[in-house]
Design an enzyme around this catalytic site. Structure first.
Site, PDB file in Angstrom:
ATOM      1  N   GLY A 196      -6.790 -15.416 -33.955  1.00  0.00           N
ATOM      2  CA  GLY A 196      -8.072 -15.359 -33.810  1.00  0.00           C
ATOM      3  C   GLY A 196      -8.281 -15.136 -32.153  1.00  0.00           C
ATOM      4  O   GLY A 196      -7.116 -14.755 -31.581  1.00  0.00           O
ATOM      5  N   LYS A 217      -3.303 -14.464 -41.635  1.00  0.00           N
ATOM      6  CA  LYS A 217      -3.549 -14.385 -42.941  1.00  0.00           C
ATOM      7  C   LYS A 217      -4.132 -12.646 -43.350  1.00  0.00           C
ATOM      8  O   LYS A 217      -3.743 -12.274 -44.465  1.00  0.00           O
ATOM      9  CB  LYS A 217      -4.863 -15.120 -43.241  1.00  0.00           C
ATOM     10  CG  LYS A 217      -5.126 -15.402 -44.618  1.00  0.00           C
ATOM     11  CD  LYS A 217      -6.325 -16.381 -44.772  1.00  0.00           C
ATOM     12  CE  LYS A 217      -5.763 -17.730 -44.521  1.00  0.00           C
ATOM     13  NZ  LYS A 217      -7.037 -18.629 -44.796  1.00  0.00           N
ATOM     14  N   VAL A 273      -0.157 -18.963 -43.791  1.00  0.00           N
ATOM     15  CA  VAL A 273       0.646 -20.201 -43.198  1.00  0.00           C
ATOM     16  C   VAL A 273       0.332 -21.382 -44.313  1.00  0.00           C
ATOM     17  O   VAL A 273      -0.794 -21.594 -44.633  1.00  0.00           O
ATOM     18  CB  VAL A 273       0.497 -20.734 -41.919  1.00  0.00           C
ATOM     19  CG1 VAL A 273       1.437 -21.883 -41.473  1.00  0.00           C
ATOM     20  CG2 VAL A 273       0.810 -19.573 -40.834  1.00  0.00           C
ATOM     21  N   GLU A 300     -28.235 -19.414 -34.507  1.00  0.00           N
ATOM     22  CA  GLU A 300     -27.602 -17.769 -34.268  1.00  0.00           C
ATOM     23  C   GLU A 300     -27.747 -17.199 -35.963  1.00  0.00           C
ATOM     24  O   GLU A 300     -28.424 -16.164 -35.860  1.00  0.00           O
ATOM     25  CB  GLU A 300     -26.363 -17.745 -33.829  1.00  0.00           C
ATOM     26  CG  GLU A 300     -26.151 -18.072 -32.406  1.00  0.00           C
ATOM     27  CD  GLU A 300     -25.332 -17.353 -31.553  1.00  0.00           C
ATOM     28  OE1 GLU A 300     -24.291 -17.219 -32.241  1.00  0.00           O
ATOM     29  OE2 GLU A 300     -25.334 -16.838 -30.368  1.00  0.00           O
TER      30      GLU A 300
HETATM   31  P1  FAD Z   1     -10.425 -18.434 -35.196  1.00  0.00           P
HETATM   32  O1  FAD Z   1     -11.236 -17.421 -34.221  1.00  0.00           O
HETATM   33  O2  FAD Z   1     -10.986 -19.319 -36.155  1.00  0.00           O
HETATM   34  O3  FAD Z   1      -9.001 -17.662 -35.417  1.00  0.00           O
HETATM   35  C1  FAD Z   1      -8.086 -18.277 -36.519  1.00  0.00           C
HETATM   36  C2  FAD Z   1      -7.241 -17.126 -37.142  1.00  0.00           C
HETATM   37  O4  FAD Z   1      -6.422 -17.690 -37.886  1.00  0.00           O
HETATM   38  C3  FAD Z   1      -7.855 -16.195 -38.028  1.00  0.00           C
HETATM   39  O5  FAD Z   1      -7.461 -15.092 -37.736  1.00  0.00           O
HETATM   40  C4  FAD Z   1      -7.729 -16.826 -39.510  1.00  0.00           C
HETATM   41  O6  FAD Z   1      -7.695 -15.663 -40.366  1.00  0.00           O
HETATM   42  C5  FAD Z   1      -6.392 -17.363 -39.132  1.00  0.00           C
HETATM   43  N1  FAD Z   1      -5.824 -18.228 -40.063  1.00  0.00           N
HETATM   44  C6  FAD Z   1      -6.597 -19.357 -40.481  1.00  0.00           C
HETATM   45  N2  FAD Z   1      -5.758 -19.826 -41.447  1.00  0.00           N
HETATM   46  C7  FAD Z   1      -4.701 -19.378 -41.656  1.00  0.00           C
HETATM   47  C8  FAD Z   1      -3.260 -19.438 -42.347  1.00  0.00           C
HETATM   48  N3  FAD Z   1      -3.280 -20.520 -43.160  1.00  0.00           N
HETATM   49  N4  FAD Z   1      -2.474 -18.796 -42.248  1.00  0.00           N
HETATM   50  C9  FAD Z   1      -2.533 -17.551 -41.759  1.00  0.00           C
HETATM   51  N5  FAD Z   1      -3.673 -17.189 -40.773  1.00  0.00           N
HETATM   52  C10 FAD Z   1      -4.692 -18.186 -40.911  1.00  0.00           C
HETATM   53  N6  FAD Z   1     -17.905 -19.322 -28.983  1.00  0.00           N
HETATM   54  C11 FAD Z   1     -18.221 -18.787 -28.028  1.00  0.00           C
HETATM   55  O7  FAD Z   1     -17.719 -18.871 -26.939  1.00  0.00           O
HETATM   56  N7  FAD Z   1     -19.263 -17.851 -28.101  1.00  0.00           N
HETATM   57  C12 FAD Z   1     -20.188 -17.533 -29.016  1.00  0.00           C
HETATM   58  O8  FAD Z   1     -21.164 -16.847 -28.848  1.00  0.00           O
HETATM   59  C13 FAD Z   1     -19.735 -17.937 -30.276  1.00  0.00           C
HETATM   60  N8  FAD Z   1     -20.453 -17.900 -31.260  1.00  0.00           N
HETATM   61  C14 FAD Z   1     -20.067 -18.339 -32.635  1.00  0.00           C
HETATM   62  C15 FAD Z   1     -20.907 -18.103 -33.681  1.00  0.00           C
HETATM   63  C16 FAD Z   1     -20.487 -18.490 -34.879  1.00  0.00           C
HETATM   64  C17 FAD Z   1     -21.254 -18.074 -36.274  1.00  0.00           C
HETATM   65  C18 FAD Z   1     -19.251 -19.322 -35.213  1.00  0.00           C
HETATM   66  C19 FAD Z   1     -18.938 -19.797 -36.459  1.00  0.00           C
HETATM   67  C20 FAD Z   1     -18.606 -19.656 -34.149  1.00  0.00           C
HETATM   68  C21 FAD Z   1     -19.112 -19.366 -32.510  1.00  0.00           C
HETATM   69  N9  FAD Z   1     -18.252 -19.568 -31.699  1.00  0.00           N
HETATM   70  C22 FAD Z   1     -18.566 -18.987 -30.655  1.00  0.00           C
HETATM   71  C23 FAD Z   1     -17.111 -20.440 -31.679  1.00  0.00           C
HETATM   72  C24 FAD Z   1     -15.719 -19.583 -31.683  1.00  0.00           C
HETATM   73  O9  FAD Z   1     -15.948 -18.648 -32.988  1.00  0.00           O
HETATM   74  C25 FAD Z   1     -14.594 -20.151 -32.160  1.00  0.00           C
HETATM   75  O10 FAD Z   1     -14.372 -21.461 -30.936  1.00  0.00           O
HETATM   76  C26 FAD Z   1     -13.337 -19.377 -31.944  1.00  0.00           C
HETATM   77  O11 FAD Z   1     -13.329 -18.541 -33.113  1.00  0.00           O
HETATM   78  C27 FAD Z   1     -12.227 -20.361 -32.162  1.00  0.00           C
HETATM   79  O12 FAD Z   1     -10.984 -19.365 -31.889  1.00  0.00           O
HETATM   80  P2  FAD Z   1      -9.563 -19.730 -32.424  1.00  0.00           P
HETATM   81  O13 FAD Z   1      -8.629 -18.723 -31.979  1.00  0.00           O
HETATM   82  O14 FAD Z   1      -9.237 -21.128 -32.312  1.00  0.00           O
HETATM   83  O15 FAD Z   1     -10.076 -19.627 -34.107  1.00  0.00           O
HETATM   84  P1  NAD Z   2     -22.321 -27.955 -33.785  1.00  0.00           P
HETATM   85  O1  NAD Z   2     -21.400 -29.058 -33.831  1.00  0.00           O
HETATM   86  O2  NAD Z   2     -22.299 -27.642 -32.251  1.00  0.00           O
HETATM   87  O3  NAD Z   2     -23.842 -28.260 -34.272  1.00  0.00           O
HETATM   88  C1  NAD Z   2     -23.825 -28.701 -35.624  1.00  0.00           C
HETATM   89  C2  NAD Z   2     -25.247 -29.374 -35.878  1.00  0.00           C
HETATM   90  O4  NAD Z   2     -25.360 -29.760 -37.025  1.00  0.00           O
HETATM   91  C3  NAD Z   2     -25.597 -30.464 -34.966  1.00  0.00           C
HETATM   92  O5  NAD Z   2     -26.876 -30.358 -34.267  1.00  0.00           O
HETATM   93  C4  NAD Z   2     -25.870 -31.672 -35.815  1.00  0.00           C
HETATM   94  O6  NAD Z   2     -26.503 -32.662 -35.282  1.00  0.00           O
HETATM   95  C5  NAD Z   2     -26.020 -30.990 -36.935  1.00  0.00           C
HETATM   96  N1  NAD Z   2     -25.646 -31.735 -38.298  1.00  0.00           N
HETATM   97  C6  NAD Z   2     -24.570 -32.500 -38.301  1.00  0.00           C
HETATM   98  N2  NAD Z   2     -24.569 -33.347 -39.372  1.00  0.00           N
HETATM   99  C7  NAD Z   2     -25.728 -32.892 -40.108  1.00  0.00           C
HETATM  100  C8  NAD Z   2     -26.036 -33.344 -41.147  1.00  0.00           C
HETATM  101  N3  NAD Z   2     -25.616 -34.070 -42.176  1.00  0.00           N
HETATM  102  N4  NAD Z   2     -27.525 -32.875 -41.641  1.00  0.00           N
HETATM  103  C9  NAD Z   2     -28.223 -32.063 -40.817  1.00  0.00           C
HETATM  104  N5  NAD Z   2     -27.555 -31.690 -39.504  1.00  0.00           N
HETATM  105  C10 NAD Z   2     -26.221 -32.215 -39.149  1.00  0.00           C
HETATM  106  O7  NAD Z   2     -21.656 -26.906 -34.635  1.00  0.00           O
HETATM  107  P2  NAD Z   2     -21.841 -25.176 -34.664  1.00  0.00           P
HETATM  108  O8  NAD Z   2     -23.322 -24.995 -34.674  1.00  0.00           O
HETATM  109  O9  NAD Z   2     -21.265 -24.847 -35.897  1.00  0.00           O
HETATM  110  O10 NAD Z   2     -20.928 -24.875 -33.443  1.00  0.00           O
HETATM  111  C11 NAD Z   2     -19.461 -25.006 -33.456  1.00  0.00           C
HETATM  112  C12 NAD Z   2     -19.044 -24.649 -32.295  1.00  0.00           C
HETATM  113  O11 NAD Z   2     -18.990 -23.210 -31.877  1.00  0.00           O
HETATM  114  C13 NAD Z   2     -19.697 -25.210 -31.037  1.00  0.00           C
HETATM  115  O12 NAD Z   2     -18.616 -25.696 -30.052  1.00  0.00           O
HETATM  116  C14 NAD Z   2     -20.637 -24.406 -30.438  1.00  0.00           C
HETATM  117  O13 NAD Z   2     -20.763 -24.543 -28.966  1.00  0.00           O
HETATM  118  C15 NAD Z   2     -19.734 -23.270 -30.668  1.00  0.00           C
HETATM  119  N6  NAD Z   2     -20.603 -21.915 -31.027  1.00  0.00           N
HETATM  120  C16 NAD Z   2     -20.991 -21.268 -29.702  1.00  0.00           C
HETATM  121  C17 NAD Z   2     -21.991 -20.228 -29.957  1.00  0.00           C
HETATM  122  C18 NAD Z   2     -22.387 -19.634 -28.694  1.00  0.00           C
HETATM  123  O14 NAD Z   2     -22.027 -20.030 -27.598  1.00  0.00           O
HETATM  124  N7  NAD Z   2     -23.583 -18.603 -28.828  1.00  0.00           N
HETATM  125  C19 NAD Z   2     -22.361 -19.974 -31.104  1.00  0.00           C
HETATM  126  C20 NAD Z   2     -22.208 -20.636 -32.380  1.00  0.00           C
HETATM  127  C21 NAD Z   2     -21.252 -21.817 -31.996  1.00  0.00           C
END
Ligand code: FAD
Ligand code: NAD
Length: 403
Positions: free
Chosen positions: A12, A38, A81, A170
């Site tokens: 990731g 993975k 893993v 989002e």
């Molecule tokens: P991940 O990106 O989750 O990567 C983990 C990796 O490990 C993956 O490649 C997965 O396949 C692999 N893996 C998992 N389990 C196993 C296993 N058992 N064996 C082998 N490989 C495995 N953050 C921002 O800063 N800006 C944003 O705009 C933003 N937007 C987001 C939008 C969404 C919809 C979501 C869900 C999250 C967003 N985030 C954003 C948060 C951000 O995506 C995470 O903080 C980030 O992906 C974390 O990076 P990571 O490397 O820890 O894990």
């Molecule tokens: P989050 O924890 O930021 O938000 C989860 C939301 O769900 C909260 O508002 C919480 O009050 C609500 N919630 C919790 N329990 C609930 C329940 N039982 N019923 C209804 N609502 C409930 O989680 P996320 O949005 O998945 O984000 C995860 C991480 O990824 C955060 O750190 C976030 O900053 C990051 N992220 C960043 C971006 C960006 O920078 N554009 C986009 C997506 C995610």
């Protein structure tokens, strides 16, 4: 002298950035770097809301790991893993067992369901690229089924999104754009579709700038999205979700699709690894090492760091994961050379939350942005993440350029 083995788990933002930084700092004969993931691709977790709504295809949000690693320096292993044991220094994978001199755990996040009954079984989660595809296909299936059934079941067309955090908002932004397209494609009258966001806290995007939040809610409501605020989801069933509206008051929302976006935790493998953790996240030392295990680094969403200014953990974000990776790579090299490790100091640049392709809100370096400006900023950030890992070739291959 035997070369040290650096074993990196997860490709990731955290794991892959660690490897990309390591391959710049370590000579071919200085260490054996092994990256286990993975899949043979990396997916942009930060774009998963788009793949989930169907505004981007799954192949647009992923790229081959081998496109960005130097295979003369890094051995890539496509494997799952299964277990990590830091006491015996053994990592069990579907491709066999590995040991290490330095371990980097970057296995990312999982959706947190807080033990709420039924969510694991009946709700979908924006957890990875295949889960995103499942959400997209499930919604399309509901639309397709509605349009072919003799007696229409309109509740098929209700989508509940649990959580109005950044992921939930989002995703709603993308849905707001995608629903009119789906209605057209499947001959569904728009007024039959209901999208409800259920949030436990008293506001959308708790803690974010209220003026920007107000803008976001207004924009999403103008696309027909409803908000139920201060009403936690307390149960999910095959028919929908139960929400708590007051001390003893509950409401049931019947829905064909429930997407759970109400928070994340670390990868469950952490819990049985022998490292102390909270919700599968490790409170790391200042140099990103796991407490008590000087050869183990944790990067990304599996790591927990306290922001001492506010005495709360830094949010798990890609922005921080990639910054941590730079420190982790440098610190491994420092240890190899017998030098001191350095402290990780996050340089937070702000947050931009997309509201669909051409709209967003952002708080960047103290400046508030909305609309097109914020949306362009979001694309710049997305492209920058590609650049940091794969340079200009990756930006040209996968970048977002439409304004
Ligand atoms: P991940 O990106 O989750 O990567 C983990 C990796 O490990 C993956 O490649 C997965 O396949 C692999 N893996 C998992 N389990 C196993 C296993 N058992 N064996 C082998 N490989 C495995 N953050 C921002 O800063 N800006 C944003 O705009 C933003 N937007 C987001 C939008 C969404 C919809 C979501 C869900 C999250 C967003 N985030 C954003 C948060 C951000 O995506 C995470 O903080 C980030 O992906 C974390 O990076 P990571 O490397 O820890 O894990
Ligand atoms: P989050 O924890 O930021 O938000 C989860 C939301 O769900 C909260 O508002 C919480 O009050 C609500 N919630 C919790 N329990 C609930 C329940 N039982 N019923 C209804 N609502 C409930 O989680 P996320 O949005 O998945 O984000 C995860 C991480 O990824 C955060 O750190 C976030 O900053 C990051 N992220 C960043 C971006 C960006 O920078 N554009 C986009 C997506 C995610």
């Amino acid at each position: 002298m035997k070369r040290p083995t650096i074993l990196v788990l997860g490709a990731g933002y955290g794991g892959l950035s660690t490897v990309v930084n390591l391959q710049k700092l370590v000579g071919t004969d200085e260490a054996d770097i092994i990256l286990v993931n993975k899949n043979d691709y990396h997916y942009e977790s930060t774009w998963l809301h788009e793949a989930s709504a169907g505004t981007l295809r799954p192949d647009q949000v992923r790229y081959d790991v081998k496109d960005v690693i130097n295979t003369s320096k890094v051995k890539f292993v496509k494997a799952t893993v299964d277990a990590i044991d830091v006491n015996t220094k053994k990592v069990a994978t579907s491709a066999g067992e590995y040991t290490y001199d330095y371990l980097v755990i970057g296995l990312g996040f999982e959706g947190e369901t807080f033990g709420i009954p039924g969510l694991d079984k009946y709700a979908l989660s924006i957890a990875n690229v295949n889960a995103a595809r499942q959400i997209r296909d499930h919604i399309e299936y509901q639309f397709a089924t509605w349009s072919t059934e003799e007696v229409h079941d309109d509740t098929r067309l209700t989508i509940v999104v649990g959580g109005a955090g950044f992921s939930g908002i989002e995703f709603l932004g993308e849905l707001g754009n995608r629903i009119p397209e789906l209605c057209k494609e499947y001959d569904v009258p728009k007024e039959k579709v209901r999208v409800v966001c259920v949030e436990a806290a008293p506001m959308v995007l708790p803690g974010f700038d209220p003026e920007l939040v107000e803008y976001a809610v207004r924009q999403l409501e103008s696309k027909g999205i409803e908000f139920s605020i201060g009403t936690p989801v307390v149960e999910a069933t095959p028919e929908g979700v139960k929400i708590k509206k007051g001390e003893e008051e509950f409401e049931f929302i019947t829905a064909g699709t429930v997407v759970w976006a109400a928070g994340v935790r670390g990868n469950r493998l952490i819990e049985s690894s022998g490292i102390e953790n909270m919700r599968a996240r490790v409170k790391v030392e200042k140099d990103m090492r796991a407490p008590g295990f000087p050869d183990v680094f944790i990067v990304g969403d599996c790591a927990l760091m306290i922001n001492e200014e506010v005495n709360r953990p830094y949010p798990p974000t890609a922005q921080i994961a990639m910054q941590q990776a730079v420190t982790v790579a440098k610190n491994i090299v420092a240890l190899m050379k017998g030098n001191e490790t350095e402290e990780f100091v996050p340089a937070l640049k702000g947050t931009v939350c997309s509201l669909g392709e051409h709209d967003a809100i952002g708080d960047v370096m103290g400046r508030k942005l909305t609309g097109t400006k914020a949306s362009i900023m979001k694309k710049v950030i997305d492209n920058r993440a590609l650049y940091m890992i794969g340079g200009i070739p990756l930006v040209l291959k996968k970048g977002k350029f439409s304004l």
